[in-house]
Each structure stands twice: as structure tokens, then as C-alpha cells.
Write a protein that holds these residues in place. Sequence first.
Motif, PDB file in Angstrom:
ATOM      1  N   GLN A  84       5.022  -2.987   5.027  1.00 22.31           N
ATOM      2  CA  GLN A  84       4.754  -3.156   3.597  1.00 22.31           C
ATOM      3  C   GLN A  84       4.095  -1.905   3.007  1.00 22.31           C
ATOM      4  OE1 GLN A  84       2.418  -6.897   3.982  1.00 22.31           O
ATOM      5  NE2 GLN A  84       4.000  -7.795   2.692  1.00 22.31           N
ATOM      6  N   VAL A  85       4.322  -0.779   3.671  1.00 14.70           N
ATOM      7  CA  VAL A  85       3.677   0.475   3.276  1.00 14.70           C
ATOM      8  C   VAL A  85       4.724   1.536   2.967  1.00 14.70           C
ATOM      9  CG1 VAL A  85       2.199   2.361   4.092  1.00 14.70           C
ATOM     10  CG2 VAL A  85       1.588  -0.008   4.595  1.00 14.70           C
ATOM     11  N   LEU A  86       4.452   2.320   1.928  1.00 11.68           N
ATOM     12  CA  LEU A  86       5.289   3.471   1.583  1.00 11.68           C
ATOM     13  C   LEU A  86       4.501   4.738   1.862  1.00 11.68           C
ATOM     14  CD1 LEU A  86       7.930   4.527   0.177  1.00 11.68           C
ATOM     15  CD2 LEU A  86       6.582   4.566  -1.954  1.00 11.68           C
ATOM     16  N   GLY A  93      -3.148  -0.843  -2.383  1.00 13.63           N
ATOM     17  CA  GLY A  93      -4.004   0.019  -1.584  1.00 13.63           C
ATOM     18  C   GLY A  93      -3.479   1.442  -1.516  1.00 13.63           C
ATOM     19  N   VAL A  94      -4.387   2.406  -1.461  1.00 15.54           N
ATOM     20  CA  VAL A  94      -4.014   3.817  -1.410  1.00 15.54           C
ATOM     21  C   VAL A  94      -4.765   4.516  -0.276  1.00 15.54           C
ATOM     22  CG1 VAL A  94      -4.152   6.041  -2.595  1.00 15.54           C
ATOM     23  CG2 VAL A  94      -3.431   4.006  -3.853  1.00 15.54           C
ATOM     24  N   THR A 134      -2.616   3.971 -11.777  1.00 13.05           N
ATOM     25  CA  THR A 134      -1.745   2.805 -11.972  1.00 13.05           C
ATOM     26  C   THR A 134      -1.680   1.947 -10.712  1.00 13.05           C
ATOM     27  OG1 THR A 134      -0.417   4.041 -13.578  1.00 13.05           O
ATOM     28  CG2 THR A 134       0.578   2.078 -12.612  1.00 13.05           C
ATOM     29  N   LEU A 135      -1.621   2.599  -9.559  1.00 13.82           N
ATOM     30  CA  LEU A 135      -1.617   1.836  -8.307  1.00 13.82           C
ATOM     31  C   LEU A 135      -2.901   1.033  -8.155  1.00 13.82           C
ATOM     32  CD1 LEU A 135      -0.083   4.504  -5.897  1.00 13.82           C
ATOM     33  CD2 LEU A 135       1.046   2.446  -6.764  1.00 13.82           C
ATOM     34  N   ARG A 136      -4.027   1.649  -8.509  1.00 16.09           N
ATOM     35  CA  ARG A 136      -5.299   0.931  -8.432  1.00 16.09           C
ATOM     36  C   ARG A 136      -5.297  -0.276  -9.372  1.00 16.09           C
ATOM     37  NH1 ARG A 136     -10.393   1.825  -6.688  1.00 16.09           N
ATOM     38  NH2 ARG A 136      -9.168   2.404  -4.856  1.00 16.09           N
ATOM     39  N   ARG A 137      -4.779  -0.077 -10.568  1.00 16.70           N
ATOM     40  CA  ARG A 137      -4.734  -1.161 -11.554  1.00 16.70           C
ATOM     41  C   ARG A 137      -3.858  -2.316 -11.067  1.00 16.70           C
ATOM     42  NH1 ARG A 137      -3.255   1.685 -15.670  1.00 16.70           N
ATOM     43  NH2 ARG A 137      -1.053   1.104 -15.688  1.00 16.70           N
ATOM     44  N   ALA A 141       0.832  -1.199   0.000  1.00 18.28           N
ATOM     45  CA  ALA A 141       0.000   0.000   0.000  1.00 18.28           C
ATOM     46  C   ALA A 141       0.872   1.256   0.000  1.00 18.28           C
ATOM     47  CB  ALA A 141      -0.926   0.008   1.212  1.00 18.28           C
ATOM     48  N   VAL A 142       0.267   2.344  -0.447  1.00 14.96           N
ATOM     49  CA  VAL A 142       0.938   3.656  -0.429  1.00 14.96           C
ATOM     50  C   VAL A 142       0.043   4.637   0.309  1.00 14.96           C
ATOM     51  CG1 VAL A 142       2.011   5.496  -1.770  1.00 14.96           C
ATOM     52  CG2 VAL A 142       1.933   3.173  -2.694  1.00 14.96           C
TER      53      VAL A 142
END
Length: 229
Positions: free
Chosen positions: A185-187, A129-130, A122-125, A3-4
Motif C-alpha cells: 500500500q506504499v508508493l 503517511g510520508v 496535500t498528502l498530509r491533509r 503512504a508515500v
Amino acid sequence: MAAVLFDFSGTLFRVETTESWLRAVLAETGHFLPERRLADVTRALEEAGALPGGVEPVEVPADLADAWSVRDKSAELHRAAYTGMSRRVPLPDPGLHDALYERHMSPAAWSPYPDAAEVLRTLRRRGIGVGVVSNIGWDLRPVFREHGLDTYVDTYVLSYEHGVQKPDPRLFAVACEALAVDPRQVLMVGDNRAADGGATALGCGVHFVDHLPVAERPDALLPVLDLMS
């Protein structure tokens, strides 16, 4: 990475200039300032740091220091801090200070950075997770909806809704929990190293961008896609 988390102001969106902000409110309220006076007031408002998301104040007055330091913990504190800064600058009508504050919350006052839509889409594709984690005193969701970006955001974690402001790791923890991801696991992507860097306390990675005008920062978010590949 699963996720970001993105900051809002200076990261995904940029607020209008102080001059645009002032001109819009003067036009909306039927007030007029000669150009020289308008330039002087614009400069004074910038020095006061009166525009949320805009330039930082040159100096925080002693009587506002306490409210300023915790301004993002509630809607009331946020309004009091920024209108307090604005009221340091004489305006033609005292009501203009509240009108200025109202203006900055409108979607028209904000522009997304040129690459924001591409990165979020692009992240959604990719199934990543956002979340949006913001120090703020008002609901920014309408800004995302108006600019067509709300569909790419899974959760919003706003400081005033939780009574906690960055860099307190609890705010980032709320976002990670909402996304059901391990913080490791998150940025976290933001423009403020002190505030957004608070995510590292949970083990999140961080990536910083510069808080620049929209026209001067066309592609600073694109590296996020490489970091998440």
C-alpha cells in the motif's frame, strides 16, 4: 495506497550548481580564483563527480572504487568518497576540499522543487503517511526544517544511519514499518530507477521523476497526488 516514500536529492530537493558551490566556499574562506580558472575548476569538479547530489563522475578511480560503491553506508565512507573525488582537482588550499564537503550539507546548498511543498502538504491533509528514504551520509533533517517541509514528513530513513543503502529492500522495509503500513500500500517516488526501484521487491509501487534543475522541473511531483487519490 496508505503512504508515500520519497527520495531526497533529485526528487524533493536539488543541490546547487557546482559553480555556486565552489563560489560560496571560496567566498566563505576568503579565497579567490580568476574567472577563467574558476570555470576550469568547476568543470573539473563536475567531471570528478565531487558534489554530492550533483553530476555523476565521468570515471571512478580504481583506488576509490570500493569506497564509492558503499559510500552511503556510513558518514565516514561518504565523506571519504566525495572528498577523495574532490582531491583529484587541485585547489588553492588543501583545506578547501573539506570546506566544500561541509558546504553541501548546509540548507543553503539545497532548493526544494517548486511543487514539493504543495504535494507534501496535500498528502498530509489527506492523512497519507510520508517518509523520506535516502542514500546519504549525513543528516538531511535540517534541510527540511530550514525550508519549512519537515512538518509534513512522518519518518526519515537514511542509509548511513542503518548501514544499508538502496536498492537493498531492507531500507524500504524500515520506512514501511515506521509508518505502520503494508508495503503493498506504499508508493516510492524517486529519480534513480536502479536505487529507488528496489522498493518493488517488497511490493511497493514506484513512480519516477527526472533529476533536473529546479527551474526545469516545476510540476513533476504533482502526478503523485493523482496516484494516491
